[in-house]
Design an enzyme around this catalytic site. Structure first.
Site, short mmCIF file in Angstrom:
data_model
loop_
_atom_site.label_atom_id
_atom_site.label_comp_id
_atom_site.label_asym_id
_atom_site.label_seq_id
_atom_site.Cartn_x
_atom_site.Cartn_y
_atom_site.Cartn_z
N GLU A 1 -53.54 -33.50 -36.68
CA GLU A 1 -52.21 -33.32 -36.08
C GLU A 1 -51.84 -31.84 -36.00
O GLU A 1 -51.31 -31.38 -34.98
CB GLU A 1 -51.16 -34.04 -36.93
CG GLU A 1 -51.24 -35.55 -36.90
CD GLU A 1 -50.23 -36.19 -37.81
OE1 GLU A 1 -50.04 -37.41 -37.70
OE2 GLU A 1 -49.64 -35.48 -38.65
N GLU B 1 -63.40 -14.68 -63.73
CA GLU B 1 -63.09 -13.49 -62.94
C GLU B 1 -61.57 -13.30 -62.82
O GLU B 1 -60.83 -14.25 -62.54
CB GLU B 1 -63.70 -13.66 -61.54
CG GLU B 1 -63.43 -12.52 -60.58
CD GLU B 1 -64.05 -12.75 -59.21
OE1 GLU B 1 -64.05 -11.80 -58.40
OE2 GLU B 1 -64.52 -13.88 -58.94
N LYS C 1 -69.24 -27.54 -51.59
CA LYS C 1 -69.36 -26.25 -52.27
C LYS C 1 -70.30 -26.34 -53.48
O LYS C 1 -71.02 -25.38 -53.79
CB LYS C 1 -67.98 -25.77 -52.71
CG LYS C 1 -67.93 -24.32 -53.13
CD LYS C 1 -68.32 -23.39 -51.99
CE LYS C 1 -68.13 -21.92 -52.29
NZ LYS C 1 -66.72 -21.51 -52.26
N ASP D 1 -50.86 -41.36 -43.40
CA ASP D 1 -50.74 -40.00 -43.92
C ASP D 1 -49.76 -39.92 -45.08
O ASP D 1 -50.07 -39.34 -46.13
CB ASP D 1 -50.31 -39.04 -42.80
CG ASP D 1 -51.32 -38.94 -41.69
OD1 ASP D 1 -52.53 -38.96 -41.99
OD2 ASP D 1 -50.92 -38.86 -40.51
N SER D 2 -48.58 -40.46 -44.90
CA SER D 2 -47.61 -40.41 -46.00
C SER D 2 -48.05 -41.29 -47.16
O SER D 2 -47.75 -41.00 -48.32
CB SER D 2 -46.22 -40.83 -45.51
OG SER D 2 -46.21 -42.15 -45.02
N LEU E 1 -41.70 -41.54 -46.60
CA LEU E 1 -42.74 -42.58 -46.62
C LEU E 1 -42.53 -43.48 -45.41
O LEU E 1 -41.58 -44.25 -45.36
CB LEU E 1 -42.65 -43.38 -47.92
CG LEU E 1 -43.77 -44.38 -48.17
CD1 LEU E 1 -45.12 -43.68 -48.28
CD2 LEU E 1 -43.49 -45.19 -49.43
N SER E 2 -43.42 -43.37 -44.42
CA SER E 2 -43.19 -44.01 -43.13
C SER E 2 -43.82 -45.38 -43.00
O SER E 2 -43.53 -46.11 -42.05
CB SER E 2 -43.76 -43.11 -42.03
OG SER E 2 -45.18 -43.07 -42.10
N LYS F 1 -67.78 -5.23 -60.21
CA LYS F 1 -68.34 -6.09 -59.16
C LYS F 1 -68.88 -5.25 -58.01
O LYS F 1 -68.20 -4.34 -57.50
CB LYS F 1 -67.24 -7.04 -58.67
CG LYS F 1 -67.68 -8.11 -57.68
CD LYS F 1 -66.50 -9.04 -57.39
CE LYS F 1 -66.87 -10.19 -56.47
NZ LYS F 1 -65.72 -11.09 -56.24
N CYS G 1 -69.23 -13.24 -59.56
CA CYS G 1 -69.06 -14.10 -58.37
C CYS G 1 -69.98 -13.73 -57.21
O CYS G 1 -71.16 -14.06 -57.21
CB CYS G 1 -67.60 -14.10 -57.94
SG CYS G 1 -67.11 -15.60 -57.03
N ASN H 1 -38.69 -36.03 -30.86
CA ASN H 1 -38.64 -34.96 -31.86
C ASN H 1 -37.32 -34.97 -32.62
O ASN H 1 -37.28 -34.61 -33.82
CB ASN H 1 -38.82 -33.60 -31.18
CG ASN H 1 -40.23 -33.39 -30.68
OD1 ASN H 1 -41.17 -34.04 -31.14
ND2 ASN H 1 -40.40 -32.49 -29.74
#
Length: 543
Positions: A397, A43, A178, A291-292, A286-287, A110, A146, A368
């Site tokens: 987060e 498509e 999906k 997550d990192s 990179l902590s 479509k 689709c 912060n």
């Protein structure tokens, strides 16, 4: 006996790259044309999907018309079926053209234009109202695009035309489960019609959308006879003969690994965003946290170690464990790794701010500021090297505002923005199953931003096992406070979480784009006002 060979081209088309997309189509035609009767492309392949407001440009439509003419002229050995926008008399259609030897043999528009979630097709297109059947070498093919297949009526219109099979071209974005949704819809359509379906999907990433390919072939009995790879470009030959479809080399998989699908979608999203936007590579903080660590693994798998730069930016609260684990992962993956302490920067900021702060007590302001020092370093690195900064915040987060604006939210792309915290852990474990690269201590230790002494996330948030479920019910399913509490959660926790979600819309509006994975992401899926007092209405109603 009628027999037909079709090539399904599950390829990656870039939005707006009409010249390059056309070149890819012509290259595929040269390579596959003599071996097949028909080659099919997804498509809106000529413009890429979704072209959004590029569709308002007259020069784009001229370029599309020229591309269609080029493809048609080149289709001398076989038929080409391709998706593209088609402007006619001031109206615009999402079209599917059948091209051969300089002519357009047939064109289908479509009929069902999605206008929910990430889709906005009714802003641009006029719906078609007529079914189309293309006959070639005695085989009658019903054409669909689709969303048409997700409704029974467009396909029902084709049954009176005595079709042999159904061909659907798609740009269907990936999200969790999906594949099962698509398969269920296709089997339902086969049950209603008794006709095989060839379902060709786009494969590539565009901003927050990931098109995962995973094209499908369903036979007349509703059996999945073939599926093309998830998140990989490929071409496949499908042979139709006597109401039977065969696609060798792409047999259906007995089981689907959801974690593999999510991880590979994130890898594809990073690779396409970085390469299509012309960045030299990526940089990230990179902590030593989870997550990192996951973000680094994704980036390395997407781009290769030589295009990834990890920077550890320790402060006085950074633990030795974090320093050791970050270095270990960087060495394991072979990426460039540097350590840049932020304490001198932080102290100088505090010296300059102290006359303004006066005798106020330390609070989240100082926390912060640590994060913002790190953001400044990474953005400077990006400016100097041409690399893209990857933000490392997760969906949990982002939902409650536990990511610092202009700090750890700095970056041009956020690979795990739509990944809840618990799924982050699952994906880390999964990545290690392919080859250990994330230290086990990073996975096992309690999560902490390390912005204060002995700080852990659970000091100020419900356990992630509760938080992620509350967020899923509120953000993805629009449940009320009453309904969420009735599902077994403490009312104080529910109200606190919902308040944080509502208050932090302004942050999310300024956040980097990231790939959609869940049923509703923070992006096109969920368009909430920043200034809103609806939460006060809920309180008055006792909801």
């Amino acid at each position: 006996m009628a027999k037909l060979s079709l090539c399904m081209a599950q390829l990656d088309f870039t939005v707006g790259a009409i010249h390059n997309n056309t070149a890819l189509i012509l290259k595929t035609l040269r390579e596959q044309g003599e071996q097949h009767d028909i080659i099919v492309f997804p498509e809106l392949a000529i413009t890429g999907y979704p072209p959004e407001d590029l569709l308002f440009r007259e020069d784009l439509h001229q370029a599309v018309d020229n591309a269609v003419e080029q493809i048609s002229a080149a289709a001398s050995e076989c038929v080409v079926i391709v998706g593209h926008p088609q402007a006619i008399g001031g109206e615009l259609f999402n079209a599917m053209s059948v091209l051969h030897r300089g002519e357009c043999l047939l064109r289908y528009f479509k009929q069902r234009l999605p206008n929910y979630g990430v889709f906005d097709e009714q802003r641009y297109f006029i719906p078609g109202h007529q079914s189309q059947v293309f006959e070639w070498q005695g085989v009658r093919i019903g054409l669909q695009i689709c969303e048409d297949l997700w409704h029974p009526q467009p396909l029902q219109q084709l049954l009176d035309d005595d079709i042999d099979l159904v061909l659907s071209i798609n740009a269907s974005p990936y999200e969790l489960n999906k594949h099962e949704q698509r398969l269920g819809v296709l089997k339902q359509r086969v049950a209603e019609t008794g006709k095989p379906i060839l379902y060709l999907n786009n494969c590539g990433a565009q901003d927050e959308l990931v098109f995962d390919g995973h094209s499908l072939v369903i036979d007349a009995e509703g059996n999945l006879v073939a599926e093309l790879p998830h998140c990989q470009m490929t071409t496949a030959t499908v042979v139709y003969e006597n109401n039977q479809v065969v696609c060798n080399g792409f047999e259906a998989q007995a089981e689907q690994n959801d974690l593999a699908h999510v991880y590979d979608a994130l890898v594809l999203a990073v690779r396409d965003y970085v390469t299509k936007n012309g960045f030299s590579g990526v940089a990230l903080g990179l902590s030593g946290g989870i997550d990192s660590a996951l973000t680094l693994a994704i980036a390395s798998d997407a781009l290769g170690a030589d295009k990834v730069h990890a920077v550890m930016m320790p402060f006085r609260y950074t633990s030795d464990m974090s320093l050791e684990d970050a270095e270990q992962q960087a060495k394991t993956l072979g990426v460039r790794y540097d350590v840049v302490p932020i304490e001198p920067m932080f102290d100088e900021f505090m010296n300059q701010l102290s006359p303004l702060f006066g005798e106020t007590e330390p609070d989240t302001t100082e926390e912060n500021l640590q994060s913002r020092c790190r953001g400044v370093l990474l953005m400077a690195l990006s400016n100097k090297t041409g690399s893209l900064v990857l933000a490392t915040g997760n969906k949990s987060e982002m939902a409650v505002g536990y990511a610092t604006l202009y700090g750890d939210m700095c970056g041009g792309f956020a690979p795990i923005k739509d990944i809840p915290k618990l799924l982050v852990y699952q994906l880390a474990e999964f990545r290690n199953s392919r080859g250990s690269c994330i230290p086990q201590r990073v996975i096992d230790r309690p999560p902490s931003a390390e912005l204060a002494p002995d700080q852990v996330d659970s000091d100020s948030l419900p356990d992630y096992s509760d938080l992620d479920r509350i967020l899923a019910l509120y953000v993805e399913r629009d449940w009320s406070v009453t309904d969420i509490v009735a599902a077994g959660f403490a009312e104080d926790d529910v109200r606190r979480v919902i308040r944080l979600v509502d208050l932090n819309e302004y942050k999310r509006r300024q956040s980097a784009v990231g790939p959609k994975v869940t049923p509703r992401n923070f992006g096109k899926d969920r368009r909430y006002p920043i200034t809103s007092h609806y939460r006060h209405e809920l309180q008055r109603q006792g909801q």
